[in-house]
Structure formats: C-alpha cells, structure tokens
Design an enzyme around this catalytic site. Structure first.
Site, PDB file in Angstrom:
ATOM      1  N   ASN A 105      63.484  61.648  15.465  1.00 43.24           N
ATOM      2  CA  ASN A 105      64.600  62.352  16.107  1.00 43.24           C
ATOM      3  C   ASN A 105      65.440  61.330  16.875  1.00 43.24           C
ATOM      4  OD1 ASN A 105      65.742  64.964  16.405  1.00 43.24           O
ATOM      5  ND2 ASN A 105      65.024  65.102  18.519  1.00 43.24           N
ATOM      6  N   HIS A 156      65.746  79.712   7.815  1.00 43.65           N
ATOM      7  CA  HIS A 156      66.785  80.449   8.538  1.00 43.65           C
ATOM      8  C   HIS A 156      67.906  80.906   7.613  1.00 43.65           C
ATOM      9  CE1 HIS A 156      65.572  78.548  12.697  1.00 43.65           C
ATOM     10  NE2 HIS A 156      64.702  79.427  12.249  1.00 43.65           N
ATOM     11  N   GLU A 187      66.211  61.600  19.948  1.00 42.66           N
ATOM     12  CA  GLU A 187      65.570  61.457  21.264  1.00 42.66           C
ATOM     13  C   GLU A 187      64.334  62.343  21.281  1.00 42.66           C
ATOM     14  OE1 GLU A 187      68.821  62.922  23.573  1.00 42.66           O
ATOM     15  OE2 GLU A 187      68.486  64.976  22.893  1.00 42.66           O
ATOM     16  N   ARG A 229      81.898  77.821   9.064  1.00 39.91           N
ATOM     17  CA  ARG A 229      80.760  77.011   8.589  1.00 39.91           C
ATOM     18  C   ARG A 229      80.778  76.915   7.052  1.00 39.91           C
ATOM     19  NH1 ARG A 229      80.383  77.971  13.415  1.00 39.91           N
ATOM     20  NH2 ARG A 229      80.765  75.771  13.613  1.00 39.91           N
ATOM     21  N   ASP A 252      72.873  74.793   5.862  1.00 41.49           N
ATOM     22  CA  ASP A 252      73.734  74.030   4.947  1.00 41.49           C
ATOM     23  C   ASP A 252      72.973  73.736   3.652  1.00 41.49           C
ATOM     24  OD1 ASP A 252      72.371  71.393   4.992  1.00 41.49           O
ATOM     25  OD2 ASP A 252      73.057  71.250   7.067  1.00 41.49           O
TER      26      ASP A 252
HETATM   27  N1  APR Z   1      69.643  61.876  13.923  1.00 41.36           N
HETATM   28  C1  APR Z   1      68.500  62.504  14.301  1.00 41.36           C
HETATM   29  N2  APR Z   1      68.477  63.476  15.244  1.00 41.36           N
HETATM   30  C2  APR Z   1      69.646  63.817  15.808  1.00 41.36           C
HETATM   31  C3  APR Z   1      70.867  63.219  15.462  1.00 41.36           C
HETATM   32  C4  APR Z   1      70.836  62.206  14.470  1.00 41.36           C
HETATM   33  N3  APR Z   1      71.938  61.558  14.059  1.00 41.36           N
HETATM   34  N4  APR Z   1      71.844  63.779  16.212  1.00 41.36           N
HETATM   35  C5  APR Z   1      71.254  64.690  16.995  1.00 41.36           C
HETATM   36  N5  APR Z   1      69.919  64.728  16.767  1.00 41.36           N
HETATM   37  C6  APR Z   1      68.885  65.566  17.385  1.00 41.36           C
HETATM   38  C7  APR Z   1      69.188  66.000  18.798  1.00 41.36           C
HETATM   39  O1  APR Z   1      68.756  64.991  19.716  1.00 41.36           O
HETATM   40  C8  APR Z   1      68.383  67.286  18.916  1.00 41.36           C
HETATM   41  O2  APR Z   1      67.059  67.013  19.376  1.00 41.36           O
HETATM   42  O3  APR Z   1      68.803  66.767  16.642  1.00 41.36           O
HETATM   43  C9  APR Z   1      68.339  67.815  17.483  1.00 41.36           C
HETATM   44  C10 APR Z   1      69.206  69.024  17.226  1.00 41.36           C
HETATM   45  O4  APR Z   1      68.736  70.101  17.988  1.00 41.36           O
HETATM   46  P1  APR Z   1      69.452  71.544  17.975  1.00 41.36           P
HETATM   47  O5  APR Z   1      70.918  71.384  18.129  1.00 41.36           O
HETATM   48  O6  APR Z   1      68.745  72.394  18.936  1.00 41.36           O
HETATM   49  O7  APR Z   1      69.216  72.047  16.454  1.00 41.36           O
HETATM   50  P2  APR Z   1      67.922  72.707  15.831  1.00 41.36           P
HETATM   51  O8  APR Z   1      66.691  72.223  16.496  1.00 41.36           O
HETATM   52  O9  APR Z   1      68.043  72.574  14.364  1.00 41.36           O
HETATM   53  O10 APR Z   1      68.130  74.235  16.216  1.00 41.36           O
HETATM   54  C11 APR Z   1      67.186  75.180  15.775  1.00 41.36           C
HETATM   55  O11 APR Z   1      68.582  76.929  16.609  1.00 41.36           O
HETATM   56  O12 APR Z   1      70.418  78.267  16.981  1.00 41.36           O
HETATM   57  C12 APR Z   1      69.661  77.657  16.138  1.00 41.36           C
HETATM   58  O13 APR Z   1      69.309  78.817  14.177  1.00 41.36           O
HETATM   59  C13 APR Z   1      69.803  77.601  14.685  1.00 41.36           C
HETATM   60  O14 APR Z   1      68.336  76.579  13.084  1.00 41.36           O
HETATM   61  C14 APR Z   1      68.904  76.430  14.367  1.00 41.36           C
HETATM   62  C15 APR Z   1      67.861  76.489  15.473  1.00 41.36           C
END
Ligand code: APR
Length: 245
Positions: free
Chosen positions: A210, A117, A212, A65, A102
């Site tokens: 988001n 985080h 979705e 990362r 990041d």
């Molecule tokens: N634009 C907007 N949203 C997007 C895009 C995009 N281009 N691509 C994906 N997404 C959305 C997905 O639909 C999803 O709902 O971003 C979200 C990402 O969700 P996660 O992968 O669960 O990430 P996050 O919610 O940040 O995770 C929370 O979990 O393990 C961890 O510590 C880590 O900080 C992180 C925490």
C-alpha cells in the site's frame, strides 16, 4: 518477516485489491484527501435509501464513473498487469478479489476475478435482478426489458447496507490459501477489512502492499509501502523467482 521464506509455489494465493491500485490509472480513491468521499456524502449517493429518495443524484454519480471507464486515458497500469501475469505463472493458483468496480483488472489480464462490490459496466434491475452489460447513462424513467418495471434499473454495484457478492467463494478461498496479499485498500470497509484475519486464522502468510500503512497494518506479517506500480511489480517479480525454486 519476509513472507516469501514461508510459502511454497504450490500454495494458493488470494489477493484483495482496493482503490489504491487504480490511482495511477487516473481514478480517484475514496478516503484520500482528494478522494471521492471528500466531494460526495456516502448517504447521498451510495445507499439503497439514497436511490429511493433521489435516483437522479445516485444515477448521475455513477454516470460520471462510467464515463471515466470509456476515457481512453484510463488504462490498466503496471500493477494491474503484474497481477494478470502472476495468475499465468503461479503454480498454486491465484484468486483476485477486488473491491473496485472499475474494469482495469480484467483489462490487465486477470481472469480468476471476483468483483465483491459489483461492476460499473453492468446494470441490474432492482425488482427482477436481470443483469445487462453496458456503460451507458441510466435514468429513472427507464424500463427493465425483462420485467417491464419502470425506474428500477441501477448500476450493479454494492451500496452501503447491502451484502457484498460471492462471499461464500471468497471465504472458502481464504481458508485454503497459503498467502494473502492486500493491495491499495485503507482497511475501513468490512467484510474486506477482515479478510487478513480470516486468512491468518487458517494459517496463511499475509502481506500488505500500500502507499501507507492501512488501519489493519499490524495484522499483516509484512508490509511494503509505496505506489502500487512499484511495490506490486517488485513483489510479483520476487514471486516469479520463487515460483521456479
Ligand atoms: N498505490 C498504492 N496504494 C495507494 C495509492 C497508490 N498509488 N494511492 C493511494 N493508495 C492507498 C491509500 O493510501 C489508501 O490506503 O489506497 C488506499 C485507498 O483507500 P480507500 O480510498 O479507502 O479505498 P478502498 O479501501 O478501496 O475503499 C473500500 O469503500 O466506499 C468504498 O465501496 C468503496 O470499495 C470501496 C470501499
């Protein structure tokens, strides 16, 4: 409902971001089908127990990362930059709380920023808490320059089972804000997933931007769905028009 009809330019804004905002910068999310947790088990790479059991696996996971942060192709996208601009023009003030480790928000111009985080670009000693900047690889034989302990240096990131950072400041801001915006997060991880309820309970308007609907979508007053570079830039442009009304 259109939240813009319910806020005034003097209202403070709190924004929560997650991995989705960095997706179009080339960084994988966690829970999408091609996400990080589809390739690694959380309990192998992101817990204090994993670090104690197999430091090589954990440090190796974060070295990958960290290398991405140094990749010239990984840059802030239009959504990060729009949030940096918002901070510059919104009269009521903006606090950006990110779950992302990041550095793309800071590079995108955001200054009032909490990394709840932690941050990939910092290293912490597990024993004395000393914090140092840098994106170099860590290994289990390194010595802490402050307390001389060996094998205690770890990325300054919050693992599962650990307390997120600066929660007091975040909760205070949520109780004072007039608008809460959640961007690019799936709503799986608490306490961040509960911020919308906290803001609502104190009378804020709430919107989700988001790709979705997230798990908590029904808790928001409004939702706009699409890639962050489109929905975030569009919403910030509307806030800019609202700021001068
Ligand atoms: N634009 C907007 N949203 C997007 C895009 C995009 N281009 N691509 C994906 N997404 C959305 C997905 O639909 C999803 O709902 O971003 C979200 C990402 O969700 P996660 O992968 O669960 O990430 P996050 O919610 O940040 O995770 C929370 O979990 O393990 C961890 O510590 C880590 O900080 C992180 C925490």
């Amino acid at each position: 409902m259109n939240v813009l009809d319910h806020i005034s330019p003097s209202d403070p804004i709190v924004i929560l971001t997650g991995a989705g905002i960095s997706k179009e910068s080339g960084l994988a999310t966690f829970r999408d089908p091609d996400g990080i947790w589809a390739k690694h088990k959380i309990e192998d790479v992101a817990t204090p127990e994993a670090f104690a059991r197999d430091p090589d696996a954990v440090l190796g996971f974060y070295s990958v990362r960290r290398a991405q942060m140094k990749d010239a192709g990984v840059e802030p996208n239009d959504a990060h930059r729009a949030l940096g601009e918002l901070e510059g023009f919104w009269p009521g003030g903006v606090l950006l709380v990110t779950q992302n480790i990041d550095d793309l928000h800071a590079r995108g111009g955001s200054k009032n920023l909490i990394h709840m985080h932690g941050e990939l670009a910092k290293t912490r000693c597990n024993d004395c808490g000393d914090l140092i900047d840098g994106l170099g690889d860590l290994d289990k034989n390194m010595t802490c320059a402050n307390c001389q302990a060996v094998g205690t240096l770890r990325p300054h990131v919050v693992w599962f089972g650990e307390m997120p950072l600066q929660m007091d400041a975040i909760l205070r801001a949520l109780s004072d804000c007039g608008l809460f915006i959640s961007i690019g997060t799936s709503g799986n991880v608490y306490p961040a997933a509960g911020f919308v309820q906290e803001a609502r309970a104190h009378g804020a308007s709430t919107i989700e931007l988001n790709l979705e609907e997230s798990l908590g979508a029904s808790s928001f007053d409004e939702g706009r769905y699409g890639p962050a570079t489109e929905v975030v830039t569009g919403f910030v442009a509307e806030l800019k028009a609202r700021a001068v009304q």
